[in-house]
Design a protein around this motif. Structure first.
Motif, PDB file in Angstrom:
ATOM      1  N   GLU A   1      11.029   0.718   6.425  1.00 41.44           N
ATOM      2  CA  GLU A   1      10.811   0.196   5.068  1.00 41.44           C
ATOM      3  C   GLU A   1       9.848  -0.987   5.089  1.00 41.44           C
ATOM      4  O   GLU A   1       8.934  -1.067   4.259  1.00 41.44           O
ATOM      5  CB  GLU A   1      12.141  -0.230   4.449  1.00 41.44           C
ATOM      6  CG  GLU A   1      11.997  -0.771   3.028  1.00 41.44           C
ATOM      7  CD  GLU A   1      13.322  -1.189   2.423  1.00 41.44           C
ATOM      8  OE1 GLU A   1      13.339  -1.566   1.240  1.00 41.44           O
ATOM      9  OE2 GLU A   1      14.345  -1.145   3.140  1.00 41.44           O
TER      10      GLU A   1
ATOM     11  N   ALA B   1       6.330   0.179   5.811  1.00 43.05           N
ATOM     12  CA  ALA B   1       5.742   0.825   4.643  1.00 43.05           C
ATOM     13  C   ALA B   1       5.284  -0.207   3.620  1.00 43.05           C
ATOM     14  O   ALA B   1       4.206  -0.071   3.019  1.00 43.05           O
ATOM     15  CB  ALA B   1       6.747   1.784   4.020  1.00 43.05           C
TER      16      ALA B   1
ATOM     17  N   VAL C   1       1.321   0.596   3.707  1.00 40.91           N
ATOM     18  CA  VAL C   1       0.921   1.552   2.669  1.00 40.91           C
ATOM     19  C   VAL C   1      -0.077   0.939   1.693  1.00 40.91           C
ATOM     20  O   VAL C   1      -1.134   1.540   1.428  1.00 40.91           O
ATOM     21  CB  VAL C   1       2.150   2.109   1.937  1.00 40.91           C
ATOM     22  CG1 VAL C   1       1.718   2.936   0.718  1.00 40.91           C
ATOM     23  CG2 VAL C   1       2.990   2.972   2.871  1.00 40.91           C
TER      24      VAL C   1
ATOM     25  N   GLY D   1       3.217   7.309   3.123  1.00 41.87           N
ATOM     26  CA  GLY D   1       4.609   7.031   2.776  1.00 41.87           C
ATOM     27  C   GLY D   1       5.576   7.863   3.584  1.00 41.87           C
ATOM     28  O   GLY D   1       6.575   7.353   4.112  1.00 41.87           O
TER      29      GLY D   1
ATOM     30  N   PHE E   1       6.306   6.994   7.517  1.00 35.78           N
ATOM     31  CA  PHE E   1       7.296   5.987   7.874  1.00 35.78           C
ATOM     32  C   PHE E   1       8.710   6.472   7.612  1.00 35.78           C
ATOM     33  O   PHE E   1       9.604   6.324   8.457  1.00 35.78           O
ATOM     34  CB  PHE E   1       7.040   4.689   7.097  1.00 35.78           C
ATOM     35  CG  PHE E   1       5.730   4.050   7.425  1.00 35.78           C
ATOM     36  CD1 PHE E   1       5.474   3.582   8.699  1.00 35.78           C
ATOM     37  CD2 PHE E   1       4.737   3.921   6.474  1.00 35.78           C
ATOM     38  CE1 PHE E   1       4.266   2.992   9.012  1.00 35.78           C
ATOM     39  CE2 PHE E   1       3.527   3.337   6.779  1.00 35.78           C
ATOM     40  CZ  PHE E   1       3.290   2.869   8.058  1.00 35.78           C
ATOM     41  N   THR E   2       8.954   7.053   6.453  1.00 36.88           N
ATOM     42  CA  THR E   2      10.306   7.479   6.119  1.00 36.88           C
ATOM     43  C   THR E   2      10.761   8.636   7.006  1.00 36.88           C
ATOM     44  O   THR E   2      11.950   8.817   7.232  1.00 36.88           O
ATOM     45  CB  THR E   2      10.394   7.916   4.658  1.00 36.88           C
ATOM     46  OG1 THR E   2       9.441   8.984   4.408  1.00 36.88           O
ATOM     47  CG2 THR E   2      10.071   6.752   3.728  1.00 36.88           C
TER      48      THR E   2
END
Length: 266
Positions: A141, A144, A148, A259, A262-263
């Protein structure tokens, strides 16, 4: 400060499998370290009556070289699962394993504490940090939130030719992933992301992102401790897709890929 291991059982790294990264024997340097440890004045560069002074540059260069090799070897051992989360390892035991004195091992371990990979256990050594999925999610998180917006800004301003210069680094991640070696892939992965962010011209940003990235690569104590080859290959493929989108200035695809990168990290 020297840390005693007397009275405590030491945990040693199991023998490495064939092909694993090894630190070459540094018997001469180990002897030098032992002599330096036994003579505090020599550590400070002070002359003694019993021996002539050594050239000022030579010990520092050799010491730094050994410490760097040990640090690389320890990072590889961590990523390969040879150093297990929750286990305590002493500097003397690790030094014996690598054929060096405890001093460069201890110095390398101190660096790993700064990177969040190990923690100091007084009078015993260093414990490999036990990391769970929640910590990894938190790191993803934060990464990001930092990377991002920067990537989206760069996607609209950097010329296609500059992005195309990063193809060799993206290709390197694919080759590293195909090897199945987590340590090799971790290094190439960071190099690719570092080059992307470097285009922003903010060295502080690059350093902070690099630290977070390295922390996110340490194995978890929950589930598989070492990333599987299939995971590495999928991650590297996203690098190729991201570069294609950046060259084409397809901001929607860039936003989706960055996005999700990373997730979806494991």
């Amino acid at each position: 400060m020297e840390q005693s291991t007397q009275g405590f059982a030491e945990t040693r790294i199991p023998d490495r499998p064939a092909g694993a990264v090894r630190v070459p024997s540094q018997a001469g340097v180990a002897a030098m370290d032992r002599e330096r440890d036994a003579a505090p004045g020599a550590v400070r560069g002070e002359h003694t009556h019993s021996e002539p002074p050594l050239p000022r540059s030579r010990p520092a260069v050799q010491r730094s070289s050994v410490r760097g090799q040990i640090l690389d070897a320890l990072r590889t051992a961590l990523l390969a699962g040879e150093l297990r989360p929750g286990e305590v390892y002493s500097a003397p035991a690790l030094g014996e394993r690598f054929g060096v004195s405890a001093t460069p091992v201890r110095e390398a371990m101190q660096q790993l504490t700064l990177e969040g990979a190990v923690e100091v256990v007084p009078n015993r050594g260093f414990r490999v940090v036990e990391r769970g999925a929640r910590e990894l999610a938190e790191l993803a998180e934060v990464r990001a939130l930092i990377e991002v917006p920067v990537m989206l800004r760069l996607a609209g301003t950097v010329q296609a030719e500059r992005w195309a210069e990063l193809w060799p680094l993206a290709d390197a991640t694919v080759r590293a992933a195909s090897s199945g070696c987590p340590a090799t892939y971790a290094e190439s992965d960071r190099a690719f992301h570092r080059a992307l962010l470097a285009l922003a011209g903010n060295e502080q940003l690059v350093q902070v992102a690099e630290d977070l990235h390295r922390r996110a690569q340490w194995p978890l104590v929950e589930g598989p401790g070492v990333r599987r080859r299939a995971d590495l290959v999928a991650d590297a493929a996203e690098h190729m897709s991201l570069l294609e989108a950046l060259i084409a200035r397809d901001l929607d695809v860039v936003r989706s890929l960055v996005g999700g990168h990373f997730t979806g990290a494991v």
